[in-house]
Design a protein around this motif. Structure first.
Motif, PDB file in Angstrom:
ATOM      1  N   ASN A  95      36.703  49.867  34.379  1.00  0.00           N
ATOM      2  CA  ASN A  95      38.051  50.480  33.313  1.00  0.00           C
ATOM      3  C   ASN A  95      38.447  49.647  32.651  1.00  0.00           C
ATOM      4  O   ASN A  95      39.748  49.186  32.848  1.00  0.00           O
ATOM      5  CB  ASN A  95      38.341  51.045  35.186  1.00  0.00           C
ATOM      6  CG  ASN A  95      38.222  52.591  35.084  1.00  0.00           C
ATOM      7  OD1 ASN A  95      37.686  53.367  34.934  1.00  0.00           O
ATOM      8  ND2 ASN A  95      38.610  51.797  36.525  1.00  0.00           N
ATOM      9  N   HIS A  96      37.346  48.350  32.432  1.00  0.00           N
ATOM     10  CA  HIS A  96      37.709  48.081  31.480  1.00  0.00           C
ATOM     11  C   HIS A  96      38.505  46.471  31.956  1.00  0.00           C
ATOM     12  O   HIS A  96      39.108  45.795  31.135  1.00  0.00           O
ATOM     13  CB  HIS A  96      38.391  48.021  30.084  1.00  0.00           C
ATOM     14  CG  HIS A  96      37.752  49.024  29.040  1.00  0.00           C
ATOM     15  ND1 HIS A  96      37.047  49.154  28.495  1.00  0.00           N
ATOM     16  CD2 HIS A  96      38.640  50.517  28.959  1.00  0.00           C
ATOM     17  CE1 HIS A  96      36.368  50.212  28.470  1.00  0.00           C
ATOM     18  NE2 HIS A  96      37.570  51.290  28.141  1.00  0.00           N
ATOM     19  N   LEU A  97      38.402  46.186  33.658  1.00  0.00           N
ATOM     20  CA  LEU A  97      39.118  45.129  34.085  1.00  0.00           C
ATOM     21  C   LEU A  97      38.346  43.923  34.788  1.00  0.00           C
ATOM     22  O   LEU A  97      37.112  45.117  35.243  1.00  0.00           O
ATOM     23  CB  LEU A  97      40.172  45.155  35.071  1.00  0.00           C
ATOM     24  CG  LEU A  97      41.564  46.444  34.304  1.00  0.00           C
ATOM     25  CD1 LEU A  97      42.018  46.834  35.656  1.00  0.00           C
ATOM     26  CD2 LEU A  97      42.408  45.986  33.584  1.00  0.00           C
ATOM     27  N   LEU A  98      38.202  43.343  35.118  1.00  0.00           N
ATOM     28  CA  LEU A  98      37.090  42.513  35.145  1.00  0.00           C
ATOM     29  C   LEU A  98      37.711  42.065  36.826  1.00  0.00           C
ATOM     30  O   LEU A  98      38.546  41.455  36.834  1.00  0.00           O
ATOM     31  CB  LEU A  98      36.617  41.384  35.064  1.00  0.00           C
ATOM     32  CG  LEU A  98      35.514  39.552  35.775  1.00  0.00           C
ATOM     33  CD1 LEU A  98      34.449  40.407  35.779  1.00  0.00           C
ATOM     34  CD2 LEU A  98      35.433  38.950  34.610  1.00  0.00           C
ATOM     35  N   LYS A  99      36.720  42.175  37.763  1.00  0.00           N
ATOM     36  CA  LYS A  99      37.511  41.648  39.241  1.00  0.00           C
ATOM     37  C   LYS A  99      36.281  41.359  39.651  1.00  0.00           C
ATOM     38  O   LYS A  99      35.478  41.490  39.813  1.00  0.00           O
ATOM     39  CB  LYS A  99      37.624  43.351  40.036  1.00  0.00           C
ATOM     40  CG  LYS A  99      37.936  43.609  41.394  1.00  0.00           C
ATOM     41  CD  LYS A  99      37.950  44.866  42.405  1.00  0.00           C
ATOM     42  CE  LYS A  99      38.468  44.432  43.251  1.00  0.00           C
ATOM     43  NZ  LYS A  99      38.863  45.941  44.414  1.00  0.00           N
ATOM     44  N   THR A 100      36.684  40.047  40.358  1.00  0.00           N
ATOM     45  CA  THR A 100      36.609  38.768  41.104  1.00  0.00           C
ATOM     46  C   THR A 100      37.044  39.080  42.624  1.00  0.00           C
ATOM     47  O   THR A 100      37.887  38.766  42.963  1.00  0.00           O
ATOM     48  CB  THR A 100      36.572  37.798  40.430  1.00  0.00           C
ATOM     49  OG1 THR A 100      36.036  38.174  39.268  1.00  0.00           O
ATOM     50  CG2 THR A 100      35.367  36.576  41.005  1.00  0.00           C
ATOM     51  N   THR A 101      35.836  39.152  44.074  1.00  0.00           N
ATOM     52  CA  THR A 101      35.818  39.255  45.162  1.00  0.00           C
ATOM     53  C   THR A 101      35.508  37.119  45.895  1.00  0.00           C
ATOM     54  O   THR A 101      34.349  37.221  45.369  1.00  0.00           O
ATOM     55  CB  THR A 101      35.643  40.137  45.418  1.00  0.00           C
ATOM     56  OG1 THR A 101      34.540  40.351  46.051  1.00  0.00           O
ATOM     57  CG2 THR A 101      36.324  41.315  44.870  1.00  0.00           C
ATOM     58  N   TRP A 102      35.424  37.366  46.829  1.00  0.00           N
ATOM     59  CA  TRP A 102      34.964  36.136  47.178  1.00  0.00           C
ATOM     60  C   TRP A 102      35.524  36.641  48.464  1.00  0.00           C
ATOM     61  O   TRP A 102      36.031  37.135  49.241  1.00  0.00           O
ATOM     62  CB  TRP A 102      35.879  34.694  46.707  1.00  0.00           C
ATOM     63  CG  TRP A 102      37.285  34.929  46.621  1.00  0.00           C
ATOM     64  CD1 TRP A 102      37.936  33.587  47.538  1.00  0.00           C
ATOM     65  CD2 TRP A 102      38.191  34.792  45.659  1.00  0.00           C
ATOM     66  NE1 TRP A 102      39.157  34.555  47.610  1.00  0.00           N
ATOM     67  CE2 TRP A 102      39.415  35.318  45.925  1.00  0.00           C
ATOM     68  CE3 TRP A 102      37.379  36.552  44.587  1.00  0.00           C
ATOM     69  CZ2 TRP A 102      40.776  34.860  45.695  1.00  0.00           C
ATOM     70  CZ3 TRP A 102      39.033  36.109  44.006  1.00  0.00           C
ATOM     71  CH2 TRP A 102      40.614  35.443  44.470  1.00  0.00           C
ATOM     72  N   ASP A 103      35.085  35.321  49.586  1.00  0.00           N
ATOM     73  CA  ASP A 103      35.297  35.248  51.440  1.00  0.00           C
ATOM     74  C   ASP A 103      36.106  34.173  51.083  1.00  0.00           C
ATOM     75  O   ASP A 103      36.307  32.752  50.629  1.00  0.00           O
ATOM     76  CB  ASP A 103      34.197  35.058  51.718  1.00  0.00           C
ATOM     77  CG  ASP A 103      33.216  35.831  52.505  1.00  0.00           C
ATOM     78  OD1 ASP A 103      33.822  37.130  52.299  1.00  0.00           O
ATOM     79  OD2 ASP A 103      32.234  35.893  52.292  1.00  0.00           O
TER      80      ASP A 103
END
Length: 241
Positions: free
Chosen positions: A144-152
């Motif tokens: 949806n035109h958003l950059l989502k970054t995830t991490w531990d």
């Protein structure tokens, strides 16, 4: 002595530790030379493990002619910082050959800052041997035109920061807000506050998203964001959609 503070962007993850510096001359000046200084350790992932490098920054309230930093110990290594486009800021950014398998020597790093008018001040910043395990980006994806970054979350990490660079990482385009230690994801888009002036993402263009895990200096109870001890980073190339 009144402390001098300034805001910078593009080179370092955080602000910089502020120290009252001792003037070598012109003590009676109504506006003496003052400086903002910081030294911290950052990791780099290499084949077979991790190496460590030291980052140094010196900024003053007047144009600088030189900044010299001497590492702790007898015969400590001397770092001659180099100028940036800002005449009040000098830095040392390690090259690949400057990274080593051992942590940089701990202790007080001594500064000597000289202005273009030959006024000198001295100061110091302590570097410890605390470090973080390497941080790893779990996912970095567009939706949806958003950059989502995830991490531990990294054990003993105090904060996290997400940045976006050009594909060759020569230009910092976006810097998010400093995130608390309990956060493990961050999402932003074209309208999120943090874009460099005049910059916005271009669809179907490659960028590099960088994630930093930050540990503050031990014993610091105030102004923690300006007193980094160790920073671990990971990055990933993404295509903006």
């Amino acid at each position: 002595m009144k402390k001098f503070k300034s805001l910078f962007a593009g080179l370092f993850v955080l602000g910089f530790g502020v120290f009252a510096m001792v003037s070598c001359d012109k003590d009676d000046s109504p506006d003496p030379l003052k400086a903002v200084v910081d030294v911290y350790v950052q990791d780099i992932k290499v084949e077979g493990g991790v190496k460590y490098g030291i980052f140094i920054n010196g900024v003053a309230n007047y144009d600088i002619k030189s900044v010299k930093v001497t590492a702790p110990g007898t015969g400590g290594k001397v770092y001659q910082l180099t100028a940036t486009s800002n005449k009040k800021q000098f830095v040392f950014i390690p090259q690949a050959t400057d990274y080593t398998s051992d942590l940089p020597v701990k202790g007080d790093y001594l500064f000597e800052v000289t202005s273009t008018s030959d006024e000198k001040i001295t100061g110091k910043d302590a570097v410890g041997d605390e470090k973080l395990t390497p941080i790893v980006i779990k996912t970095a994806a567009m939706a949806n035109h958003l950059l989502k970054t995830t991490w531990d979350k990294v054990q003993n990490g105090d904060a996290y920061l997400v940045r976006l660079y050009s594909a060759n990482k020569s230009e910092l385009l976006f810097q998010g807000t400093l995130l608390a230690s309990d956060k493990a994801e961050y999402e932003f888009g074209a309208t999120t506050t943090g874009w460099a002036t005049g910059k916005s993402p271009v669809v179907n263009t490659n960028y590099v998203v960088e994630l930093s895990g930050i540990r503050y200096e031990t014993g610091v109870t105030t102004d923690k964001g300006n007193n980094a001890q160790f920073i671990t980073i990971d990055s990933k190339t993404i295509k903006w959609e």
